[in-house]
Design a protein around this motif. Sequence first.
Motif, PDB file in Angstrom:
ATOM      1  N   PHE A  17       0.824  -1.194  -0.140  1.00  0.00           N
ATOM      2  CA  PHE A  17      -0.360   0.059   0.086  1.00  0.00           C
ATOM      3  C   PHE A  17       0.651   1.059   0.265  1.00  0.00           C
ATOM      4  N   GLU A  18       0.191   2.237  -0.624  1.00  0.00           N
ATOM      5  CA  GLU A  18       1.320   3.796  -0.657  1.00  0.00           C
ATOM      6  C   GLU A  18       1.275   4.325   0.677  1.00  0.00           C
ATOM      7  N   ILE A  19       1.874   4.594   1.239  1.00  0.00           N
ATOM      8  CA  ILE A  19       2.300   5.178   2.000  1.00  0.00           C
ATOM      9  C   ILE A  19       2.043   6.919   2.397  1.00  0.00           C
ATOM     10  N   LEU A  20       1.661   6.914   2.824  1.00  0.00           N
ATOM     11  CA  LEU A  20       0.564   8.245   2.534  1.00  0.00           C
ATOM     12  C   LEU A  20       1.430   9.404   2.859  1.00  0.00           C
ATOM     13  N   ASP A  21       1.418   9.086   4.527  1.00  0.00           N
ATOM     14  CA  ASP A  21       2.458   9.920   5.751  1.00  0.00           C
ATOM     15  C   ASP A  21       3.085   9.573   6.843  1.00  0.00           C
ATOM     16  N   LYS A  22       4.365  10.059   7.273  1.00  0.00           N
ATOM     17  CA  LYS A  22       4.963   9.600   8.285  1.00  0.00           C
ATOM     18  C   LYS A  22       4.725  10.340   9.345  1.00  0.00           C
ATOM     19  N   ILE A  23       4.316   9.375  10.644  1.00  0.00           N
ATOM     20  CA  ILE A  23       3.892   9.856  12.379  1.00  0.00           C
ATOM     21  C   ILE A  23       4.701   9.871  13.058  1.00  0.00           C
ATOM     22  N   GLY A  24       5.680  10.392  13.712  1.00  0.00           N
ATOM     23  CA  GLY A  24       6.066  10.727  14.396  1.00  0.00           C
ATOM     24  C   GLY A  24       7.593   9.666  13.895  1.00  0.00           C
ATOM     25  N   ASP A  25       7.753   8.359  14.820  1.00  0.00           N
ATOM     26  CA  ASP A  25       9.410   7.949  14.104  1.00  0.00           C
ATOM     27  C   ASP A  25       8.899   6.270  13.382  1.00  0.00           C
ATOM     28  N   ARG A  26       7.850   5.731  14.525  1.00  0.00           N
ATOM     29  CA  ARG A  26       7.384   4.576  14.139  1.00  0.00           C
ATOM     30  C   ARG A  26       6.194   4.593  13.298  1.00  0.00           C
ATOM     31  N   ALA A  27       5.449   4.920  12.767  1.00  0.00           N
ATOM     32  CA  ALA A  27       4.374   4.464  12.315  1.00  0.00           C
ATOM     33  C   ALA A  27       4.133   5.326  11.184  1.00  0.00           C
ATOM     34  N   TYR A  28       3.702   4.622   9.963  1.00  0.00           N
ATOM     35  CA  TYR A  28       3.081   5.763   8.823  1.00  0.00           C
ATOM     36  C   TYR A  28       2.077   5.146   8.975  1.00  0.00           C
ATOM     37  N   ARG A  29       0.785   6.360   7.967  1.00  0.00           N
ATOM     38  CA  ARG A  29      -0.369   6.234   7.315  1.00  0.00           C
ATOM     39  C   ARG A  29      -0.736   6.161   5.869  1.00  0.00           C
ATOM     40  N   LEU A  30      -1.040   4.316   6.138  1.00  0.00           N
ATOM     41  CA  LEU A  30      -0.930   4.509   4.268  1.00  0.00           C
ATOM     42  C   LEU A  30      -2.868   4.222   3.677  1.00  0.00           C
ATOM     43  N   GLU A  31      -2.385   4.106   2.745  1.00  0.00           N
ATOM     44  CA  GLU A  31      -3.673   4.505   1.800  1.00  0.00           C
ATOM     45  C   GLU A  31      -4.441   2.875   1.435  1.00  0.00           C
ATOM     46  N   LEU A  32      -5.020   3.339   2.381  1.00  0.00           N
ATOM     47  CA  LEU A  32      -6.263   1.637   2.082  1.00  0.00           C
ATOM     48  C   LEU A  32      -7.177   1.637   0.729  1.00  0.00           C
ATOM     49  N   PRO A  33      -7.613   0.329   0.625  1.00  0.00           N
ATOM     50  CA  PRO A  33      -9.130   0.260  -0.688  1.00  0.00           C
ATOM     51  C   PRO A  33     -10.498   0.279   0.293  1.00  0.00           C
ATOM     52  N   PRO A  34     -11.466   1.370  -0.413  1.00  0.00           N
ATOM     53  CA  PRO A  34     -12.549   1.255   0.053  1.00  0.00           C
ATOM     54  C   PRO A  34     -13.179  -0.068   0.798  1.00  0.00           C
ATOM     55  N   ASP A  35     -12.791  -1.109  -0.103  1.00  0.00           N
ATOM     56  CA  ASP A  35     -13.409  -2.622   1.086  1.00  0.00           C
ATOM     57  C   ASP A  35     -12.124  -2.381   2.145  1.00  0.00           C
ATOM     58  N   LEU A  36     -11.517  -2.102   2.631  1.00  0.00           N
ATOM     59  CA  LEU A  36     -10.727  -1.810   3.964  1.00  0.00           C
ATOM     60  C   LEU A  36     -11.014  -0.379   5.190  1.00  0.00           C
ATOM     61  N   ASP A  37     -12.010   0.485   5.025  1.00  0.00           N
ATOM     62  CA  ASP A  37     -11.930   1.791   5.357  1.00  0.00           C
ATOM     63  C   ASP A  37     -12.675   1.937   6.737  1.00  0.00           C
ATOM     64  N   ARG A  38     -12.667   0.531   7.264  1.00  0.00           N
ATOM     65  CA  ARG A  38     -13.746   0.335   8.685  1.00  0.00           C
ATOM     66  C   ARG A  38     -11.653  -0.053   9.489  1.00  0.00           C
ATOM     67  N   VAL A  39     -10.694  -0.195   8.961  1.00  0.00           N
ATOM     68  CA  VAL A  39      -9.722  -0.814   9.680  1.00  0.00           C
ATOM     69  C   VAL A  39      -8.477   0.943   9.554  1.00  0.00           C
ATOM     70  N   HIS A  40      -7.810   0.960  11.090  1.00  0.00           N
ATOM     71  CA  HIS A  40      -7.673   2.442  11.307  1.00  0.00           C
ATOM     72  C   HIS A  40      -6.055   2.001   9.890  1.00  0.00           C
ATOM     73  N   ASN A  41      -5.879   3.432   9.359  1.00  0.00           N
ATOM     74  CA  ASN A  41      -4.635   3.535   8.388  1.00  0.00           C
ATOM     75  C   ASN A  41      -3.562   4.110   9.092  1.00  0.00           C
ATOM     76  N   VAL A  42      -3.354   4.181  10.567  1.00  0.00           N
ATOM     77  CA  VAL A  42      -1.918   3.976  10.430  1.00  0.00           C
ATOM     78  C   VAL A  42      -1.234   2.824  11.389  1.00  0.00           C
ATOM     79  N   PHE A  43      -0.057   2.454  11.297  1.00  0.00           N
ATOM     80  CA  PHE A  43       0.568   0.975  11.129  1.00  0.00           C
ATOM     81  C   PHE A  43       1.694   1.291  12.129  1.00  0.00           C
ATOM     82  N   HIS A  44       2.195   0.553  12.851  1.00  0.00           N
ATOM     83  CA  HIS A  44       3.209   0.916  13.441  1.00  0.00           C
ATOM     84  C   HIS A  44       4.873   0.498  12.771  1.00  0.00           C
TER      85      HIS A  44
END
Length: 132
Positions: A17-44
Motif C-alpha cells: 500500500f502507498e504510504i501517505l505520511d510518516k507519523i512520528g518516528d515509528r508510524a505510517y499512515r497508509l492509503e487503504l482500499p475502500p473495502d478496508l475502510d473500517r481498518v485504522h490506516n496508521v500502522f507501527h
Amino acid sequence: MRFFKKGKLSPRYIRPFEILDKIGDRAYRLELPPDLDRVHNVFHVSMLHKYLSNPSHVLQYESLDLLPNLSYEEMPVQIFDRKVKVLRNKDIGLVKVLWRNQVIEEATWEPEEEMKHRYPNLIDFVDGYGGE
C-alpha cells in the motif's frame, strides 16, 4: 478466533500500500482500499514489510469479507492429511486443514471430531483419503 479458542492474532500481509505520511518516528499512515475502510490506516513500523519493486512480480489480492467487528470467518478449503495423536488413555484423530486466504505452509492440525461437527461435507474427503 477459531473454534472458540482464544489466541494471538497472526498478521496477514495482503499487498503493498502507498504510504501517505510518516507519523512520528515509528508510524505510517497508509492509503487503504475502500473495502478496508473500517481498518485504522496508521500502522507501527513493526507491522510493515519493505517492498522492493520487481516488474515481474504479479500481486494477487483477494478481498476479505470483514464482519462489523473487523474480523473475518475462516473457511476450510481442503483436508490433505490425517493422523492420530496417542495420549496415555485415549487417541485423538487430527486432520490437517488448508484454510481460505492462507498458503499451504499455514495449514493447521485440527481435531477431527470438531471438524466433522462444524463442516460435515468437508470430512467426507477424509474417509476417501485412506485414513482408518
